[in-house]
Write a protein that holds these residues in place. Structure first.
Motif, short mmCIF file in Angstrom:
data_model
loop_
_atom_site.label_atom_id
_atom_site.label_comp_id
_atom_site.label_asym_id
_atom_site.label_seq_id
_atom_site.Cartn_x
_atom_site.Cartn_y
_atom_site.Cartn_z
N GLN A 65 -3.98 -31.66 46.45
CA GLN A 65 -3.40 -32.20 47.68
C GLN A 65 -3.63 -31.20 48.81
O GLN A 65 -3.24 -30.04 48.70
N PHE A 66 -4.25 -31.67 49.88
CA PHE A 66 -4.62 -30.81 51.00
C PHE A 66 -3.49 -30.61 52.00
O PHE A 66 -3.50 -29.62 52.73
N ILE A 67 -2.55 -31.53 52.09
CA ILE A 67 -1.47 -31.41 53.07
C ILE A 67 -0.15 -31.17 52.37
O ILE A 67 0.54 -30.20 52.65
N LYS A 68 0.19 -32.04 51.43
CA LYS A 68 1.44 -31.87 50.70
C LYS A 68 1.36 -30.59 49.87
O LYS A 68 0.30 -30.15 49.48
N GLY A 69 2.49 -30.05 49.60
CA GLY A 69 2.57 -28.82 48.83
C GLY A 69 3.89 -28.15 49.09
O GLY A 69 4.49 -27.54 48.21
N ALA A 70 4.37 -28.31 50.31
CA ALA A 70 5.64 -27.70 50.69
C ALA A 70 6.82 -28.54 50.21
O ALA A 70 7.96 -28.10 50.28
N MET A 71 6.56 -29.75 49.70
CA MET A 71 7.64 -30.63 49.28
C MET A 71 7.49 -30.99 47.81
O MET A 71 6.38 -31.01 47.27
N LEU A 72 8.59 -31.26 47.15
CA LEU A 72 8.58 -31.67 45.75
C LEU A 72 8.33 -33.18 45.71
O LEU A 72 9.05 -33.95 46.34
N THR A 73 7.31 -33.60 44.99
CA THR A 73 6.98 -35.03 44.91
C THR A 73 7.24 -35.56 43.51
O THR A 73 7.18 -34.81 42.52
N GLY A 74 7.49 -36.85 43.42
CA GLY A 74 7.72 -37.49 42.14
C GLY A 74 6.50 -37.43 41.24
O GLY A 74 6.63 -37.28 40.01
N GLU A 75 5.31 -37.51 41.83
CA GLU A 75 4.10 -37.49 41.01
C GLU A 75 3.94 -36.16 40.27
O GLU A 75 3.46 -36.11 39.15
N ASP A 126 -12.85 -36.37 34.21
CA ASP A 126 -13.30 -37.76 34.37
C ASP A 126 -13.01 -38.28 35.77
O ASP A 126 -13.68 -39.19 36.25
N MET A 127 -11.99 -37.72 36.41
CA MET A 127 -11.59 -38.16 37.75
C MET A 127 -11.06 -36.97 38.52
O MET A 127 -10.34 -36.13 37.97
N VAL A 128 -11.42 -36.91 39.81
CA VAL A 128 -10.91 -35.87 40.70
C VAL A 128 -10.38 -36.56 41.95
O VAL A 128 -11.11 -37.34 42.59
N LEU A 129 -9.14 -36.29 42.28
CA LEU A 129 -8.52 -36.85 43.48
C LEU A 129 -8.37 -35.75 44.52
O LEU A 129 -7.69 -34.75 44.30
N ALA A 130 -9.03 -35.93 45.66
CA ALA A 130 -8.89 -35.03 46.81
C ALA A 130 -7.95 -35.74 47.79
O ALA A 130 -8.38 -36.46 48.70
N ASP A 131 -6.67 -35.54 47.58
CA ASP A 131 -5.64 -36.26 48.34
C ASP A 131 -5.51 -35.67 49.73
O ASP A 131 -5.34 -34.46 49.89
N GLU A 132 -5.59 -36.54 50.73
CA GLU A 132 -5.50 -36.19 52.15
C GLU A 132 -6.72 -35.44 52.67
O GLU A 132 -6.68 -34.83 53.73
N LEU A 133 -7.82 -35.50 51.93
CA LEU A 133 -9.06 -34.86 52.38
C LEU A 133 -9.50 -35.39 53.74
O LEU A 133 -9.98 -34.64 54.59
N ASN A 134 -9.36 -36.69 53.95
CA ASN A 134 -9.82 -37.28 55.22
C ASN A 134 -9.12 -36.68 56.42
O ASN A 134 -9.70 -36.60 57.51
N GLY A 164 -6.66 -40.54 52.87
CA GLY A 164 -6.24 -40.09 54.20
C GLY A 164 -6.77 -40.99 55.30
O GLY A 164 -7.81 -41.63 55.15
N ARG A 165 -6.05 -41.01 56.40
CA ARG A 165 -6.47 -41.78 57.58
C ARG A 165 -7.79 -41.27 58.13
O ARG A 165 -8.17 -40.12 57.91
N ASN A 166 -8.43 -42.12 58.89
CA ASN A 166 -9.60 -41.73 59.68
C ASN A 166 -10.74 -41.15 58.85
O ASN A 166 -11.34 -40.14 59.22
#
Length: 200
Positions: A65-75, A126-134, A164-166
């Motif tokens: 995750q490129f943006i989240k990190g400072a918060m605790l998430t359910g995932e 098998d899978m890589v998620l770049a969350d909020e990369l956009n 991510g947006r845009n």
């Protein structure tokens, strides 16, 4: 059986036959480059759902995750229960308007990107998620050409998801699957704050 029931059954039989014919032409299997973008909610949520599906199939997944990190998430709590299958790395420090330090944002982005590159280079993922990369691409925190080159060189059966947006046009063009989330209605506009289980 009524006339309506018979007509419905016949219509469904024709649809089933047409679908079977269409499915016979779908023979290729390969790793996909997937982009979730748009102003609507659900980009990361949909990607996390794909990660859950992959876990269910015994696949190994990397999530950065490129943006989240400072918060605790359910995932994070869910993925931590599958340490042999999921490497989950929330590496951001919050939204860019919170950090207000472009040089630091770029440095944090580069560190997160190096993790994505490491995972993509490893064919055991098998899978890589770049969350909020956009989002970081929109702010030019990473060179788009470098990102596209790494994605193009991934192992042939590896799926990569960018959210991510845009999303940049060149990334959309390179992708195999692109979904744009459209916002129709959001409770935030009515004064409802982000809530556990919905936004994080």
């Amino acid at each position: 059986m009524t006339r309506d029931d018979a007509a419905h059954a016949e219509k469904m039989r024709k649809i089933q036959a047409a679908r079977a014919t269409m499915m016979e032409t779908k023979t290729e299997e390969k790793g996909l480059l997937i982009v979730h973008t748009g102003k609507g909610k659900g980009k990361s949520s949909a990607a996390m759902g794909m990660v859950v599906r992959a876990i269910g199939h015994g696949m190994k997944v990397g999530v950065v995750q490129f943006i989240k990190g400072a918060m605790l998430t359910g995932e994070k709590a869910v993925f931590d229960a599958f340490p042999e299958q999921v490497e989950f790395k929330p590496m951001g420090e919050g939204f860019t308007w919170d950090t207000q330090d472009r040089a630091r944002d770029i440095a944090v982005t580069r560190t997160a990107w190096e993790e994505v590159k490491r995972m993509i280079a490893d064919p055991s993922y098998d899978m890589v998620l770049a969350d909020e990369l956009n989002i970081v691409l929109r702010y030019d925190y990473l060179p788009l050409d470098e990102v596209l080159a790494i994605f193009a060189a991934r192992p042939p059966m590896q799926h990569v998801i960018a959210t991510g947006r845009n999303a940049p046009d060149a990334l959309i063009e390179a992708a195999d699957l692109v979904t744009e989330m459209t916002q129709v209605k959001h409770p935030f506009r009515s004064g409802v704050k982000a809530q556990k289980g919905i936004e994080f």
